[in-house]
Write a protein that holds these residues in place. Sequence first.
Motif, mmCIF file in Angstrom:
data_model
loop_
_atom_site.group_PDB
_atom_site.id
_atom_site.type_symbol
_atom_site.label_atom_id
_atom_site.label_comp_id
_atom_site.label_asym_id
_atom_site.label_seq_id
_atom_site.Cartn_x
_atom_site.Cartn_y
_atom_site.Cartn_z
ATOM 1 N N LYS A 12 24.887 2.279 -13.198
ATOM 2 C CA LYS A 12 25.773 3.397 -13.519
ATOM 3 C C LYS A 12 25.266 4.748 -13.010
ATOM 4 C CE LYS A 12 23.650 4.118 -17.881
ATOM 5 N NZ LYS A 12 23.355 4.153 -19.122
ATOM 6 N N GLU A 13 24.010 4.856 -12.600
ATOM 7 C CA GLU A 13 23.438 6.132 -12.195
ATOM 8 C C GLU A 13 23.475 6.359 -10.683
ATOM 9 O OE1 GLU A 13 19.627 7.080 -13.838
ATOM 10 O OE2 GLU A 13 20.177 6.260 -15.784
ATOM 11 N N ASP A 14 24.485 5.880 -10.026
ATOM 12 C CA ASP A 14 24.597 6.046 -8.586
ATOM 13 C C ASP A 14 25.102 7.428 -8.223
ATOM 14 O OD1 ASP A 14 25.407 2.936 -6.958
ATOM 15 O OD2 ASP A 14 23.672 4.215 -6.801
ATOM 16 N N ASP A 15 24.838 7.820 -7.015
ATOM 17 C CA ASP A 15 25.467 9.030 -6.508
ATOM 18 C C ASP A 15 26.333 8.656 -5.303
ATOM 19 O OD1 ASP A 15 23.813 8.827 -4.262
ATOM 20 O OD2 ASP A 15 22.559 10.511 -4.819
ATOM 21 N N ALA A 16 27.113 9.583 -4.847
ATOM 22 C CA ALA A 16 28.110 9.296 -3.811
ATOM 23 C C ALA A 16 27.486 8.777 -2.517
ATOM 24 C CB ALA A 16 28.923 10.556 -3.530
ATOM 25 N N ARG A 17 26.263 9.188 -2.207
ATOM 26 C CA ARG A 17 25.649 8.787 -0.938
ATOM 27 C C ARG A 17 25.223 7.329 -0.904
ATOM 28 N NH1 ARG A 17 21.003 12.873 -0.685
ATOM 29 N NH2 ARG A 17 21.092 12.306 -2.836
ATOM 30 N N THR A 18 24.963 6.726 -2.052
ATOM 31 C CA THR A 18 24.423 5.369 -2.055
ATOM 32 C C THR A 18 25.328 4.348 -2.739
ATOM 33 O OG1 THR A 18 23.172 5.821 -4.076
ATOM 34 C CG2 THR A 18 22.020 6.157 -1.967
ATOM 35 N N THR A 19 26.502 4.740 -3.144
ATOM 36 C CA THR A 19 27.398 3.827 -3.859
ATOM 37 C C THR A 19 27.664 2.560 -3.065
ATOM 38 O OG1 THR A 19 28.415 5.668 -4.999
ATOM 39 C CG2 THR A 19 29.670 3.624 -4.948
ATOM 40 N N GLY A 20 27.811 2.669 -1.762
ATOM 41 C CA GLY A 20 28.100 1.510 -0.924
ATOM 42 C C GLY A 20 26.989 0.476 -0.904
ATOM 43 N N LEU A 21 25.797 0.838 -1.316
ATOM 44 C CA LEU A 21 24.673 -0.101 -1.328
ATOM 45 C C LEU A 21 24.571 -0.882 -2.635
ATOM 46 C CD1 LEU A 21 21.933 2.238 0.199
ATOM 47 C CD2 LEU A 21 23.155 0.403 1.367
ATOM 48 N N ALA A 22 25.288 -0.438 -3.659
ATOM 49 C CA ALA A 22 25.172 -1.049 -4.986
ATOM 50 C C ALA A 22 25.762 -2.457 -5.006
ATOM 51 C CB ALA A 22 25.877 -0.182 -6.015
ATOM 52 N N ASP A 23 25.210 -3.278 -5.890
ATOM 53 C CA ASP A 23 25.807 -4.562 -6.183
ATOM 54 C C ASP A 23 25.746 -4.748 -7.700
ATOM 55 O OD1 ASP A 23 23.217 -5.382 -6.846
ATOM 56 O OD2 ASP A 23 22.956 -6.625 -5.079
ATOM 57 N N SER A 24 26.006 -5.922 -8.185
ATOM 58 C CA SER A 24 26.050 -6.124 -9.635
ATOM 59 C C SER A 24 24.665 -6.023 -10.287
ATOM 60 C CB SER A 24 26.687 -7.466 -9.961
ATOM 61 O OG SER A 24 25.926 -8.508 -9.372
ATOM 62 N N ASP A 25 23.608 -6.199 -9.501
ATOM 63 C CA ASP A 25 22.252 -6.168 -10.050
ATOM 64 C C ASP A 25 21.555 -4.819 -9.936
ATOM 65 O OD1 ASP A 25 22.400 -8.882 -10.645
ATOM 66 O OD2 ASP A 25 21.649 -9.448 -8.660
ATOM 67 N N ARG A 26 21.787 -4.118 -8.832
ATOM 68 C CA ARG A 26 21.038 -2.882 -8.572
ATOM 69 C C ARG A 26 21.963 -1.772 -8.124
ATOM 70 N NH1 ARG A 26 16.318 -5.740 -6.114
ATOM 71 N NH2 ARG A 26 15.108 -6.245 -7.943
ATOM 72 N N SER A 27 21.572 -0.560 -8.491
ATOM 73 C CA SER A 27 22.321 0.617 -8.050
ATOM 74 C C SER A 27 22.064 0.851 -6.568
ATOM 75 C CB SER A 27 21.876 1.845 -8.846
ATOM 76 O OG SER A 27 20.566 2.231 -8.464
ATOM 77 N N GLY A 28 22.875 1.675 -5.980
ATOM 78 C CA GLY A 28 22.669 2.032 -4.583
ATOM 79 C C GLY A 28 21.349 2.758 -4.387
ATOM 80 N N LYS A 29 20.969 3.608 -5.364
ATOM 81 C CA LYS A 29 19.684 4.321 -5.279
ATOM 82 C C LYS A 29 18.525 3.328 -5.280
ATOM 83 C CE LYS A 29 20.939 8.729 -7.306
ATOM 84 N NZ LYS A 29 20.718 9.671 -8.397
ATOM 85 N N ALA A 30 18.627 2.310 -6.115
ATOM 86 C CA ALA A 30 17.566 1.302 -6.171
ATOM 87 C C ALA A 30 17.460 0.561 -4.845
ATOM 88 C CB ALA A 30 17.824 0.319 -7.312
ATOM 89 N N ARG A 31 18.575 0.190 -4.289
ATOM 90 C CA ARG A 31 18.574 -0.498 -2.992
ATOM 91 C C ARG A 31 18.042 0.413 -1.893
ATOM 92 N NH1 ARG A 31 19.403 -5.284 -3.130
ATOM 93 N NH2 ARG A 31 21.101 -6.464 -3.994
#
Length: 183
Positions: free
Chosen positions: A135-154
Amino acid sequence: WRMKRRGLVSKSQETSRHDERQLDLLRRENNFGSALVVFEAAQTLHRDEKGRNLSLGTEVYDALLRSCMLHSNTDAATHIWEALERARHFVPSASCFLHLLGTFASKSQNKAVLDIFNEFRLLAKEGRIHWQPVKEDDARTTGLADSDRSGKARATQMLMYVKLIESHFHSGSSEKALAVLEE
């Protein structure tokens, strides 16, 4: 109208010069040493009833390790990491690992970089790394997110590989860098 416009442009340029001077003054400030002194004091005071270090929080360790990376200070980074490991119930964040790795990569200390990278991979497999919640994603990394990890984590996970590759390239080990890339 033109005279008024010229006056506005002139004021804008004055403001810009003033802002540049202020930024220059801030850049010349060196608060890194002060931050380390405050960290030491917090480490001394922030203990449980048995005298064990309590965690100062992911954000504190992350900010300090980022400063170590920006200053290429491996001694301070090692000291902070040791304190982090002694902190009771603390699980390091992926970004803490990234900044620790970046600190040693900036000094081309490949053995340490590889050790940190391998420890990161091991702890990640064991589920002992704190990742940004989805839930703590930002607009720059949203496309990297999946059900397990945020885009920031990826993104942080990818940056770990980038730092490892950079470290190999900076030390002239391009074949090792390419091997990591192919992995």
